[in-house]
Enzyme design. Structure first.
Site, short mmCIF file in Angstrom:
data_model
loop_
_atom_site.label_atom_id
_atom_site.label_comp_id
_atom_site.label_asym_id
_atom_site.label_seq_id
_atom_site.Cartn_x
_atom_site.Cartn_y
_atom_site.Cartn_z
CE LYS A 34 -7.23 -0.33 0.63
NZ LYS A 34 -6.79 -0.81 -0.38
CB THR A 35 -11.80 -0.70 3.35
OG1 THR A 35 -10.97 -1.39 2.23
CG2 THR A 35 -13.28 -0.35 2.68
CG ASP A 225 -8.27 2.21 -2.36
OD1 ASP A 225 -7.10 2.22 -1.47
OD2 ASP A 225 -9.32 1.37 -2.43
CD GLU A 226 -5.30 -1.32 -3.48
OE1 GLU A 226 -3.88 -1.27 -3.27
OE2 GLU A 226 -5.90 -2.02 -2.80
CD GLN A 256 -0.57 -4.83 0.43
OE1 GLN A 256 -1.58 -5.88 -0.05
NE2 GLN A 256 -0.78 -4.24 1.53
NE ARG A 610 -2.79 -10.58 0.49
CZ ARG A 610 -3.21 -9.37 0.88
NH1 ARG A 610 -4.60 -8.99 0.71
NH2 ARG A 610 -2.46 -8.62 1.23
#
Length: 751
Positions: A34-35, A225-226, A256, A610
């Site tokens: 994503k980043t 973002d998010e 998430q 994670r």
């Protein structure tokens, strides 16, 4: 030379990067790069000739913003510095600094942190002569915060009959009055709390259309973002800013979304297409982080959620080992099994302790883990403890700095007016506060003119303090933040006071002050900062989030312990998720509605994803709670993982984990086990009504009739106090006698 994104990225990533006009939603699965996509998308905008000053990129942590800006700079050069990039709170605090006068605030308003807010609420509750056990600052702040996140003003709160009814049912009818007092006191002190930064931005844009138009013309391209973590207030701001150009791109993963308790609204991402029918959607489904087994296991869990945007996350990494499940006889044995497993993996695979993380649902679970790690001399660090800026000595010096910049900051004034001691006692401070209230003055106005209100003997030290603060303000207007802070730390007497305390704690406090001054120095020496003033520094640290902080003592090789909420956005080679038990994970508080249970399942999904190489889950069949040993049932989430990805390992009895390898115990492949019989539960015997709301049970009496969301109706037969907690023995009509802890039980008092 423009980059060839088709070669640098996979097809879905490249499509998201190259689509720069119109509304766009990027559904980014865990570990899907994503980043990288966000970075290249902004780089592509700049390559297409978009002015960096016309790009707004909103993140949820300063760390994420810094990382993204650094990556963009590597691609396009120093122009990246001109992009408006940062957290919601930092960007809109910056806008409010410029426009604050339009809504009646000073330009250098103070930003209250959570502790400042709780302190002020505690003072208000005391002044209103209310029961501080009923009106706990934490609870009141949560209620006020929830209102602000939904853009409910004081006036709306006081006039809404449903809100009034809810507060009365909870036996807290004065919440609205406290909210009103709190907002008035903040305004009078020239202060905003974190929620005000967004609430007041909405007020600014609603009441001043010219200001909204100004920023709509500046921000021609908006990226968030998010997005699954946004609340209603954030949703409204971004929608307003993008209303003119409609060049809005949101990035997120509904799987998430785990912050509903903070006001996050998952429907913002689920219903995004309703706001923008012309929306283009890109799904980033390839997970580059985890093994195939981990990704497939996560998919098998999250598919049980009904409210979601469907996607097929996959991995081209190696198959990887099966997910291990450790069964222990107690929470202490669970700690031993986990610690032994970490030690063996480190030695057998030549790993560093930095490769390991232990995740848990609640902070209290860390105790057993810490004890077991210490016994094996395994270093560890806990993320989410008391942060640097919450330590007393740091808050004391920062209060001096805040008061220097904003004399009306009442919380800062009250904190330092008699620190170090200058003969201004609590009685005198109470007189000052009462005088300010009666004369309708700010506390500073009374303090700086004390001779007009108090006797000379009492007034002299107070006016001396005021003159001291005024001299600091003069200095701060001439010097940068470091010179001002260093002078204030010395001149106030703080450094001398801490230096003379030769205890270990005193030395630590003295070193912390030095570290703060080091931080101010680094701030003023940053070549990218134009404003090096004390006011700019205070804004910078006020907006620091827990995830942006890292103590020096945490550096080095150590196992990481943290709650799953704190772990979001992080990744580790080997991950242990402990406490996989019913009523712990999923939490007892989150199993009475589908929405809550689905949020818990998303939290489990976040925990699973994670892990890069190895994932271990553990549970105990008994655990101490409130000093009592309780039997435990394994989590329903373990049953939701497809059996083909799981390898069960369990201990042979109490204490068997001590000193022995957990791998010496009997091993069973779950796929060879008989199907798990249906879990016996009484939940099907009673369905609570949709409008069920728990009552305050602090004054519950024997003989009262109550309703429970799972057990139905019953009568309280006995109340017992034990270790500061109250247990209620209730005879339920359908399920018989139950013993419930009142601090956890959700009971509605019927009569």
């Amino acid at each position: 030379m423009a980059l060839d994104y088709q070669k640098l990225l996979n097809p879905s990533q490249a499509g998201a990067v190259m689509q720069i006009e119109g509304p766009c939603m990027i559904i980014a699965g865990a570990g899907s790069g994503k980043t990288r996509v966000l970075t290249y998308r902004i780089a592509n905008l700049l390559e297409q000739g978009v002015d960096p000053f016309n790009i707004l990129a909103l993140t949820f942590t300063n760390k994420a913003a810094k990382e993204m800006r650094a990556r963009i700079e590597k691609v396009v050069g120093p122009e990246a510095k001109n992009v408006w990039m940062g957290t919601f709170h930092s960007i809109f605090a910056r806008i409010l600094r410029s426009e604050a006068d339009k809504i009646g605030y000073p330009r250098h308003f103070t930003i209250y942190d959570t502790q400042d807010s709780k302190t002020l609420l505690g003072q208000i509750v005391k002044e209103m002569d209310l029961d501080d056990k009923l009106y706990k600052p934490n609870m009141v702040l949560g209620r006020i915060s929830a209102a602000k996140n939904k853009l409910i003003s004081v006036q709306q709160y006081l006039q809404d009959p449903v809100i009034k009814q809810d507060d009365e049912a909870a036996l807290r009818p004065k919440i609205g009055a406290i909210y009103q007092q709190y907002q008035q006191r903040c305004f009078k002190a020239g202060a905003m709390d974190f929620d005000d930064l967004l609430f007041n931005t909405n007020v600014l844009f609603k009441d001043h259309v010219d200001v909204l138009n100004k920023y709509q013309n500046i921000f021609k391209f908006v990226m968030v973002d998010e997005y699954q973590d946004t609340n209603y207030s954030q949703y409204l701001i971004t929608r307003k800013l993008a209303a003119k150009e409609r060049n809005i791109c949101v990035v997120g993963d509904d799987a998430q979304s785990i912050y509903a308790f903070r006001g996050a609204d998952i429907t913002n991402i689920l219903n995004f297409e309703k706001d923008y029918p012309e929306l283009q959607v890109f799904k980033l489904e390839q997970n580059y982080r985890s093994t195939k087994n981990i990704v497939r296991a996560a998919n098998s869990v999250i598919k049980n959620n009904k409210a979601q945007l469907r996607k097929d996350v996959f991995s081209d990494n190696e198959e990887g080992t099966l997910i291990e499940v450790l069964k222990a006889a107690s929470d202490n044995e669970e700690g031993k099994l986990v610690a032994n497993s970490i030690f063996e993996d480190k030695m057998n695979h030549h790993l560093s302790y930095e490769n390991f993380a232990i995740l848990y649902r609640t902070n209290a679970q860390s105790r057993a883990m810490e004890e077991a790690l210490r016994k094996l001399n395994i270093k560890y660090k806990i993320i989410g403890g008391l942060s640097f800026y919450q330590r007393k000595e740091i808050k004391d010096l920062v209060a001096y700095l805040r008061l220097t910049v904003n004399h009306n900051d009442e919380q800062a004034l009250r904190r330092v007016i008699n620190y170090p001691k200058r003969g201004i006692g609590d009685t005198t401070i109470s007189k000052l506060i009462n005088t300010a209230e009666e004369a309708n003055h700010t506390l500073w106005e009374v303090v700086s003119n004390a001779n007009s209100f108090l006797t000379t003997r009492i007034a002299n030290p107070i006016e001396g303090f005021a003159e001291q603060i005024k001299s600091y303000a003069v200095l701060a207007g001439k010097e940068d933040a470091f010179e001002a802070a260093k002078f204030i730390a010395k001149n106030s007497g703080m450094i001398e006071e801490l230096f003379t305390d030769k205890s270990i704690e005193g030395l630590s406090r003295y070193e912390n002050i030095q570290e703060l001054l080091n931080g101010v120095k680094a701030f003023t020496e940053d070549p990218e900062r134009e404003d090096k003033s004390l006011a700019a520094f205070l804004q910078d640290i006020a907006l620091v989030t827990d995830t942006d902080l890292k103590d020096a003592k945490d550096e080095g090789e150590s196992v990481t312990l943290m709650t799953i909420h704190s772990a979001k956005g992080l990744e580790f080679r080997n991950v242990y998720i402990v406490g996989m038990e019913e009523n712990l994970f999923p939490s007892q508080m989150m199993i009475t509605s589908r929405a809550d249970l689905e949020e818990e399942r998303r939290l489990f999904y976040v925990a699973i994803t994670r892990a890069e190489k190895k994932l271990t889950l553990s549970y105990a069949t008994s655990r101490y709670q409130w000093g009592n040993l309780r039997s435990c049932e394994k989590s329903r989430f373990l049953d939701e993982i497809d059996p083909q990805y799981v390898d069960f390992k369990f201990s042979s009895g109490p204490g068997s984990g001590s000193g022995d390898s957990p791998f010496g115990h009997v091993v069973e492949r779950r796929s060879n086990l008989l199907p798990t019989p249906p879990r016996k539960t009484v939940a099907t015997k009673y369905v609570a009504p949709a409008d069920f709301k728990p009552s305050d049970t602090s004054n519950l009496q024997t003989g009262q009739r109550v309703e429970h969301p799972k057990f139905g109706f019953g009568a309280v037969t006995k109340l017992e106090k034990q270790d500061g907690s109250v247990k209620a023995i209730i005879q339920f009509e359908e399920v018989g006698e139950k013993t419930l802890l009142l601090s956890f039980a959700k009971l509605r008092v019927v009569s």
